[in-house]
Enzyme design. Structure first.
Site, PDB file in Angstrom:
ATOM      1  N   HIS A 237      -1.760  -9.807  -3.419  1.00 17.40           N
ATOM      2  CA  HIS A 237      -2.486  -8.884  -4.293  1.00 17.40           C
ATOM      3  C   HIS A 237      -3.260  -9.632  -5.375  1.00 17.40           C
ATOM      4  O   HIS A 237      -3.228  -9.254  -6.549  1.00 17.40           O
ATOM      5  CB  HIS A 237      -1.509  -7.894  -4.920  1.00 17.40           C
ATOM      6  CG  HIS A 237      -2.114  -6.570  -5.260  1.00 17.40           C
ATOM      7  ND1 HIS A 237      -3.014  -6.410  -6.293  1.00 17.40           N
ATOM      8  CD2 HIS A 237      -1.956  -5.343  -4.706  1.00 17.40           C
ATOM      9  CE1 HIS A 237      -3.369  -5.142  -6.379  1.00 17.40           C
ATOM     10  NE2 HIS A 237      -2.747  -4.467  -5.420  1.00 17.40           N
TER      11      HIS A 237
ATOM     12  N   GLU B 297      -7.179  -7.241   0.297  1.00 18.73           N
ATOM     13  CA  GLU B 297      -5.791  -7.349   0.716  1.00 18.73           C
ATOM     14  C   GLU B 297      -5.678  -7.148   2.230  1.00 18.73           C
ATOM     15  O   GLU B 297      -5.644  -6.008   2.702  1.00 18.73           O
ATOM     16  CB  GLU B 297      -4.940  -6.305  -0.006  1.00 18.73           C
ATOM     17  CG  GLU B 297      -5.072  -6.313  -1.519  1.00 18.73           C
ATOM     18  CD  GLU B 297      -4.600  -5.007  -2.119  1.00 18.73           C
ATOM     19  OE1 GLU B 297      -3.400  -4.694  -1.993  1.00 18.73           O
ATOM     20  OE2 GLU B 297      -5.449  -4.294  -2.696  1.00 18.73           O
TER      21      GLU B 297
ATOM     22  N   HIS C  33       3.358   0.196  -2.707  1.00 18.51           N
ATOM     23  CA  HIS C  33       3.870  -1.177  -2.706  1.00 18.51           C
ATOM     24  C   HIS C  33       5.398  -1.225  -2.778  1.00 18.51           C
ATOM     25  O   HIS C  33       5.978  -2.141  -3.353  1.00 18.51           O
ATOM     26  CB  HIS C  33       3.256  -1.995  -3.836  1.00 18.51           C
ATOM     27  CG  HIS C  33       1.767  -2.146  -3.749  1.00 18.51           C
ATOM     28  ND1 HIS C  33       1.105  -2.367  -2.570  1.00 18.51           N
ATOM     29  CD2 HIS C  33       0.808  -2.113  -4.713  1.00 18.51           C
ATOM     30  CE1 HIS C  33      -0.204  -2.463  -2.806  1.00 18.51           C
ATOM     31  NE2 HIS C  33      -0.406  -2.310  -4.097  1.00 18.51           N
TER      32      HIS C  33
ATOM     33  N   TYR D 175      -6.349 -10.623  -7.650  1.00 18.71           N
ATOM     34  CA  TYR D 175      -7.608 -10.073  -8.151  1.00 18.71           C
ATOM     35  C   TYR D 175      -8.550 -11.243  -8.400  1.00 18.71           C
ATOM     36  O   TYR D 175      -8.197 -12.199  -9.097  1.00 18.71           O
ATOM     37  CB  TYR D 175      -7.409  -9.361  -9.487  1.00 18.71           C
ATOM     38  CG  TYR D 175      -6.678  -8.050  -9.458  1.00 18.71           C
ATOM     39  CD1 TYR D 175      -7.372  -6.849  -9.608  1.00 18.71           C
ATOM     40  CD2 TYR D 175      -5.294  -7.991  -9.343  1.00 18.71           C
ATOM     41  CE1 TYR D 175      -6.704  -5.630  -9.641  1.00 18.71           C
ATOM     42  CE2 TYR D 175      -4.616  -6.776  -9.368  1.00 18.71           C
ATOM     43  CZ  TYR D 175      -5.336  -5.605  -9.514  1.00 18.71           C
ATOM     44  OH  TYR D 175      -4.676  -4.404  -9.551  1.00 18.71           O
TER      45      TYR D 175
ATOM     46  N   GLN E 158      -7.772  -4.040   2.679  1.00 20.25           N
ATOM     47  CA  GLN E 158      -7.943  -3.060   1.612  1.00 20.25           C
ATOM     48  C   GLN E 158      -8.859  -3.646   0.549  1.00 20.25           C
ATOM     49  O   GLN E 158      -8.610  -4.724   0.011  1.00 20.25           O
ATOM     50  CB  GLN E 158      -6.590  -2.701   0.988  1.00 20.25           C
ATOM     51  CG  GLN E 158      -6.649  -1.638  -0.092  1.00 20.25           C
ATOM     52  CD  GLN E 158      -6.508  -0.222   0.445  1.00 20.25           C
ATOM     53  OE1 GLN E 158      -6.326  -0.022   1.646  1.00 20.25           O
ATOM     54  NE2 GLN E 158      -6.582   0.762  -0.429  1.00 20.25           N
TER      55      GLN E 158
ATOM     56  N   ASN F 110       0.825  -1.196   0.000  1.00 17.24           N
ATOM     57  CA  ASN F 110       0.000   0.000   0.000  1.00 17.24           C
ATOM     58  C   ASN F 110       0.868   1.258   0.000  1.00 17.24           C
ATOM     59  O   ASN F 110       2.037   1.212  -0.378  1.00 17.24           O
ATOM     60  CB  ASN F 110      -1.003  -0.008   1.157  1.00 17.24           C
ATOM     61  CG  ASN F 110      -2.347   0.566   0.753  1.00 17.24           C
ATOM     62  OD1 ASN F 110      -2.438   1.676   0.250  1.00 17.24           O
ATOM     63  ND2 ASN F 110      -3.400  -0.208   0.974  1.00 17.24           N
ATOM     64  N   ARG F 111       0.313   2.365   0.437  1.00 17.60           N
ATOM     65  CA  ARG F 111       0.961   3.656   0.255  1.00 17.60           C
ATOM     66  C   ARG F 111       1.689   4.141   1.507  1.00 17.60           C
ATOM     67  O   ARG F 111       1.209   3.951   2.630  1.00 17.60           O
ATOM     68  CB  ARG F 111      -0.066   4.707  -0.177  1.00 17.60           C
ATOM     69  CG  ARG F 111      -0.642   4.439  -1.557  1.00 17.60           C
ATOM     70  CD  ARG F 111      -1.789   5.388  -1.873  1.00 17.60           C
ATOM     71  NE  ARG F 111      -2.270   5.172  -3.240  1.00 17.60           N
ATOM     72  CZ  ARG F 111      -3.200   4.274  -3.566  1.00 17.60           C
ATOM     73  NH1 ARG F 111      -3.736   3.493  -2.639  1.00 17.60           N
ATOM     74  NH2 ARG F 111      -3.574   4.129  -4.822  1.00 17.60           N
TER      75      ARG F 111
END
Length: 356
Positions: free
Chosen positions: A174, A312, A104, A176, A284, A78-79
């Site tokens: 991560h 996540e 990331h 999807y 997340q 993440n950030r």
């Protein structure tokens, strides 16, 4: 190994190798680049299996494309706001790869390095790597292992890490998902979702948490009662406008430190139910808002915007800069662990998918 520039990201040279594992109706394909889960097959209510995770058809597309399909995200997932953080009085500067922020961990994060296989069986594989001190600006030589184990009801994933100097760590997966099947090329807006979280960590316009906590009651972020992902995604809520959809951290109601269910998703057409389990404090939700226009997917289809969702589990974004958030610090002699799992079942209808 050589390095080259591709799509603006530093990409490590090497050969991308695949490993297949299976157990019962479940099959997975993994890559040594990024310790990536390329495909995961799960049965529908009729017993027919399909790949339910997104990925690339061409293995070379995994180099340098910041979509993170199925990869291990880290050192810090993440950030991190402003692409910097302070630790023990020293400021560490990171690459800016998401506007002014770090996402990331930046170029040559764990998603873009070649991992070694340290253990393998018919239904499991463990990947290991060393992230040298100074990689993307992070302190400490970080030894990381990720174990994938197919169990009777899905895929368990365990991360462990150790360091020789104080650092920060936040590892997650991560993947999807599209429970209708990767080859369906459909959106996930009709998938039902439930997240047991009464609060979120709202973000500023750059998608970094402001540091406050917001109640979900009466907002589009209230997934405590199951609802379709797309029901409120088009609302004029400022948080959804900033993220062009959901791309936010949910504060789980149950305390961290033990593995428990953190989200449930359901596709009514296939009957597949995904339960995400983790021992982390947050999860997340990202609704694939920027998927359109990418390279061909695993089956050859091109994914539409919101053609997959990510759940996540992790520590909170920007925790190294937010003392009110759970600490992301890891010291020598300690071991970082994150246990999580993607568990599957089937249901005839919504009521069976989300029992009271």
């Amino acid at each position: 190994m050589s390095a080259k520039e591709m799509s603006g990201w530093l990409v490590q040279g090497g050969t991308i190798e695949t490993i297949a594992i299976s157990r019962g109706p479940f099959r997975a394909q993994l890559l040594n680049l990024g310790a990536t889960l390329r495909a995961l097959e799960a049965p529908d209510r009729n017993g027919d299996s399909a790949n339910v995770t997104l990925g690339y058809r061409d293995l070379e597309e995994y180099r340098g494309h910041p979509r993170f399909y199925g990869a291990v995200a880290g050192r810090y997932a993440n950030r991190i706001g402003g692409a910097r953080f302070a630790l023990d009085g020293r400021t560490y500067t990171l690459p800016k790869n998401n506007g002014e922020n770090n996402l990331h961990s930046g170029p040559l994060g764990l998603d873009q390095v070649f991992w070694d296989v340290s253990h393998q069986t018919d239904h499991s594989v463990t990947y290991s790597t060393l992230s040298p001190a100074g990689t993307n600006g992070f302190p400490g030589n970080l030894h990381v292992d990720v174990a994938y184990v197919l169990e009777e009801d899905g895929l368990a994933i365990t991360f462990t890490a150790t360091t020789d100097a104080a650092t920060v760590v936040n590892l997650t997966h991560h993947a999807y998902f599209n429970l209708a099947g990767e080859a369906s090329a459909s959106t996930v807006l009709d998938h039902w979702l439930q997240i047991p979280a009464s609060r979120t960590t709202p973000t500023d316009p750059t998608m970094v948490p402001t540091g406050v906590f917001a109640d979900v009651a009466g907002t589009p972020f209230d997934f405590r009662t199951p609802k379709p992902i797309g029901r409120d995604i088009g609302s004029q809520d400022v948080q959804l406008l900033q993220g062009k959809g959901y791309d936010h951290n949910f504060v789980l109601d149950t305390p961290p430190g033990r593995i428990r269910r953190v989200a449930t998703a359901f596709d009514s057409v296939s009957g597949r139910v995904l339960e995400v389990h983790s021992d982390q404090p947050g999860v997340q939700l990202y609704t694939g808002n920027h998927l359109a226009g990418g390279a061909a997917g695993t089956s050859g289809a091109n994914y539409p915007s919101r053609g997959g969702f990510c759940l996540e589990p992790q520590n909170f974004p920007d925790a190294p800069n937010k003392p009110q958030f759970p600490s992301a610090r890891l010291d020598p002699g300690q071991k970082y662990t994150h246990a999580m799992a993607f568990r599957f079942r089937t249901a005839a209808d919504q009521g069976e998918a989300f029992p009271a």
